[in-house]
Design an enzyme around this catalytic site. Sequence first.
Site, PDB file in Angstrom:
ATOM      1  N   LYS A  22      25.858  50.632  36.497  1.00  0.00           N
ATOM      2  CA  LYS A  22      26.616  50.740  37.753  1.00  0.00           C
ATOM      3  C   LYS A  22      28.095  50.411  37.517  1.00  0.00           C
ATOM      4  O   LYS A  22      28.981  51.135  37.976  1.00  0.00           O
ATOM      5  CB  LYS A  22      26.027  49.769  38.785  1.00  0.00           C
ATOM      6  CG  LYS A  22      26.866  49.599  40.027  1.00  0.00           C
ATOM      7  CD  LYS A  22      26.228  48.695  41.037  1.00  0.00           C
ATOM      8  CE  LYS A  22      26.683  47.260  40.973  1.00  0.00           C
ATOM      9  NZ  LYS A  22      28.093  47.010  41.269  1.00  0.00           N
ATOM     10  N   ARG A 398      21.738  49.196  46.036  1.00  0.00           N
ATOM     11  CA  ARG A 398      23.106  49.502  45.598  1.00  0.00           C
ATOM     12  C   ARG A 398      23.166  49.587  44.071  1.00  0.00           C
ATOM     13  O   ARG A 398      24.043  50.274  43.528  1.00  0.00           O
ATOM     14  CB  ARG A 398      24.073  48.398  46.039  1.00  0.00           C
ATOM     15  CG  ARG A 398      24.439  48.411  47.497  1.00  0.00           C
ATOM     16  CD  ARG A 398      25.535  47.403  47.766  1.00  0.00           C
ATOM     17  NE  ARG A 398      26.512  47.445  46.705  1.00  0.00           N
ATOM     18  CZ  ARG A 398      27.077  46.383  46.127  1.00  0.00           C
ATOM     19  NH1 ARG A 398      26.790  45.174  46.539  1.00  0.00           N
ATOM     20  NH2 ARG A 398      27.944  46.520  45.149  1.00  0.00           N
TER      21      ARG A 398
HETATM   22  C1  UD1 Z   1      33.150  43.128  38.519  1.00  0.00           C
HETATM   23  C2  UD1 Z   1      31.764  43.704  38.698  1.00  0.00           C
HETATM   24  C3  UD1 Z   1      30.820  42.657  39.286  1.00  0.00           C
HETATM   25  C4  UD1 Z   1      30.851  41.378  38.439  1.00  0.00           C
HETATM   26  C5  UD1 Z   1      32.289  40.902  38.229  1.00  0.00           C
HETATM   27  C6  UD1 Z   1      32.385  39.733  37.263  1.00  0.00           C
HETATM   28  C7  UD1 Z   1      32.158  46.058  39.056  1.00  0.00           C
HETATM   29  C8  UD1 Z   1      32.089  47.209  39.978  1.00  0.00           C
HETATM   30  N1  UD1 Z   1      31.815  44.864  39.543  1.00  0.00           N
HETATM   31  O1  UD1 Z   1      33.636  42.794  39.824  1.00  0.00           O
HETATM   32  O2  UD1 Z   1      29.499  43.203  39.304  1.00  0.00           O
HETATM   33  O3  UD1 Z   1      30.127  40.367  39.102  1.00  0.00           O
HETATM   34  O4  UD1 Z   1      33.090  41.975  37.691  1.00  0.00           O
HETATM   35  O5  UD1 Z   1      31.845  40.076  36.044  1.00  0.00           O
HETATM   36  O6  UD1 Z   1      32.451  46.197  37.898  1.00  0.00           O
HETATM   37  N2  UD1 Z   1      40.027  37.766  41.266  1.00  0.00           N
HETATM   38  C9  UD1 Z   1      41.230  37.320  41.783  1.00  0.00           C
HETATM   39  N3  UD1 Z   1      42.197  38.242  42.036  1.00  0.00           N
HETATM   40  C10 UD1 Z   1      42.022  39.582  41.788  1.00  0.00           C
HETATM   41  C11 UD1 Z   1      40.793  40.010  41.259  1.00  0.00           C
HETATM   42  C12 UD1 Z   1      39.815  39.071  41.000  1.00  0.00           C
HETATM   43  O7  UD1 Z   1      41.427  36.127  42.014  1.00  0.00           O
HETATM   44  O8  UD1 Z   1      42.966  40.373  42.043  1.00  0.00           O
HETATM   45  C13 UD1 Z   1      38.950  36.777  41.006  1.00  0.00           C
HETATM   46  C14 UD1 Z   1      37.664  37.084  41.790  1.00  0.00           C
HETATM   47  O9  UD1 Z   1      37.730  36.571  43.115  1.00  0.00           O
HETATM   48  C15 UD1 Z   1      36.624  36.392  40.940  1.00  0.00           C
HETATM   49  C16 UD1 Z   1      37.155  36.586  39.514  1.00  0.00           C
HETATM   50  O10 UD1 Z   1      38.547  36.902  39.655  1.00  0.00           O
HETATM   51  O11 UD1 Z   1      36.587  35.025  41.253  1.00  0.00           O
HETATM   52  C17 UD1 Z   1      36.496  37.678  38.716  1.00  0.00           C
HETATM   53  O12 UD1 Z   1      36.423  38.864  39.493  1.00  0.00           O
HETATM   54  P1  UD1 Z   1      36.519  40.311  38.861  1.00  0.00           P
HETATM   55  O13 UD1 Z   1      36.336  40.238  37.385  1.00  0.00           O
HETATM   56  O14 UD1 Z   1      37.756  40.968  39.368  1.00  0.00           O
HETATM   57  O15 UD1 Z   1      35.262  41.019  39.522  1.00  0.00           O
HETATM   58  P2  UD1 Z   1      35.179  42.503  40.043  1.00  0.00           P
HETATM   59  O16 UD1 Z   1      35.981  43.406  39.179  1.00  0.00           O
HETATM   60  O17 UD1 Z   1      35.419  42.517  41.510  1.00  0.00           O
END
Ligand code: UD1
Length: 417
Positions: A22, A398
Site C-alpha cells: 500500500k 483500506r
Molecule cells: C507513512 C505511512 C504510514 C506509516 C508512517 C510511518 C504511507 C502512505 N503511510 O505515513 O503507514 O505509519 O509513514 O512509517 O506511506 N510529521 C511532522 N511533520 C510533517 C510530516 C510528518 O511532524 O510534515 C511527523 C508525523 O506527525 C509523525 C512522524 O513525523 O509523527 C512520521 O510521519 P511520516 O513518516 O510523515 O508518516 P506518513 O508519511 O504520514
Amino acid sequence: MSKYIINGCNKIEGTLRIRGAKNAILPIMAATILNESISIIHNVPCISDVFVMIRILESIGCKVSYSEDTLIIDSSNVNFNKIDEEYVRKMRSSIIIMGAMIGRLECIEISHPGGCAIGARPIDLHLKALECLNVKIEEHDGVISCCRQYLEGNEIRFERTSVGATENAMLAAVKARGITKIYNAAKEPEIEDLQNFLNAMGAKIKGAGTDYIEIEGVDKLDKVEYSVIPDRIAIGTYMVASAMTGGRLEVEKAIRAHMEPISNVLTNAGCNINYTESGLTLIPPKKIKTIDFLKTSPHPGFPTDMQSQLMSLMTLSDGITIFFETIFENRFMHCKELIKMGADIKLLTDKICMVTGVESLCGGKVKSTDLRGGASLVLAALAAEGETEISDIYHIERGYENLEEVLRSLGADIRRI
Ligand code: UD1
C-alpha cells in the site's frame, strides 16, 4: 457497515502470496502524473486506498483502468489543478499528490488534511520541502495553494524524518532545474521503490534507502512498466496470525531486507524463520516468548505499522512486554478493544503501555478504530476461544486485500457480513 465474524482457534497455515505494498503503490500512482504518457503498474493490491487514488487521478484528467493486478494510467491530459476536500478527508496520504502535481502544473490547490485518528500528523515538513524548491505556498480557509514559475533544485534538510515529506520532495524535484540534495531522508523500502519507479520513467535519482538522496532534474519522462514491491506489513500481519495460532506459514516473494526488522522481533518471540530464495517460512513457537521491550522507530527500526499486531501476539506471551510508540501520538486505540477480549494491558502514558501475557483470549464484540489496530483485533480473534464480531472493518479494508478470503484459504473460520 460490514463486519467480520471470526471463530477462533483454527491454525493459520499454508502458502501466502501477498501483492504490492500500500505504502509503495500510493506514491507511485501519484508519480504517474509527472509522466505525460502511459504508466503500466503490476502487482497492485485491490484495497480501498488504491480506489481513492484512482478517483483522485481521474478527477484531474488522467484515464485509469484497473484489472487483475494491473493499473494502466494515461496521464497525457492532466487538465484540472484542484484536489477535492472529500478525497483528502478519505485518505490522508493523498497529500503525496502535491509534489507530483506541482512538478506538472504551475499552480495547484489541495485541502489541508488535518489530523487523523492516530495523531495530529502535521504537514509542515512537506510544505517546507516544496518551498525550498521555489514553490510559493499560501493557506486560506483550510485550502493550500501552491504556485511556481519553475522548480529549482536545492538542498532540503529535514529536521525530522518523514516518509511522506521525503516522497513529496522527491516527486517535486524530479523535473526541477539542477540538483536537489535531500538530507535526513526517510529510508523505508517504499521510498526506494518510488526511486526505482521514477528512474524507470527516466528520472535521475540515487540514494533512496539511505538518509541522503540526490536528484538531478530532467525535462521529460517517458512511458513505463513496473511491478510494485510486496507489502512487508501485510506479510508481517499474516506471520503473526500463524505465530498466534500455531500454524506453519510459507510466504512467497518476501524480500528479506524489507522483512528483517519484523522477522527479527518474531524470532525473539520464539518463531523459527528461514529465508529461502523465493520467500520465507515461519514455524510457530510452542509457547510465545515475551520480547520484553518493543520500541517503534523509522526504518530499519521496528515499524509503527506493525506495533498493534505485535501487541496482539504479546497478549499470549509468557511474560511482560513494554511497548513504546515513538512515531504517532495516538496509536494505542486497539488496547481498549483487546482488553475486552481478555488481554492484560495497562496504559502507562500516551506512548507507553505494559502487556502481561495471559493463557488465552476470548471472543467478544469489538470495534476497529484504525487500519492496523483493526488488524490486531483480527489476529486476537483468530487465536481467541469462541466467536468475535469486529465492526467498522472499512478501516482494515483500506490496507488488506481480500483479508477474509486470504485467511479462509489459510484455515480461518471467518465471514464478512
Ligand atoms: C507513512 C505511512 C504510514 C506509516 C508512517 C510511518 C504511507 C502512505 N503511510 O505515513 O503507514 O505509519 O509513514 O512509517 O506511506 N510529521 C511532522 N511533520 C510533517 C510530516 C510528518 O511532524 O510534515 C511527523 C508525523 O506527525 C509523525 C512522524 O513525523 O509523527 C512520521 O510521519 P511520516 O513518516 O510523515 O508518516 P506518513 O508519511 O504520514
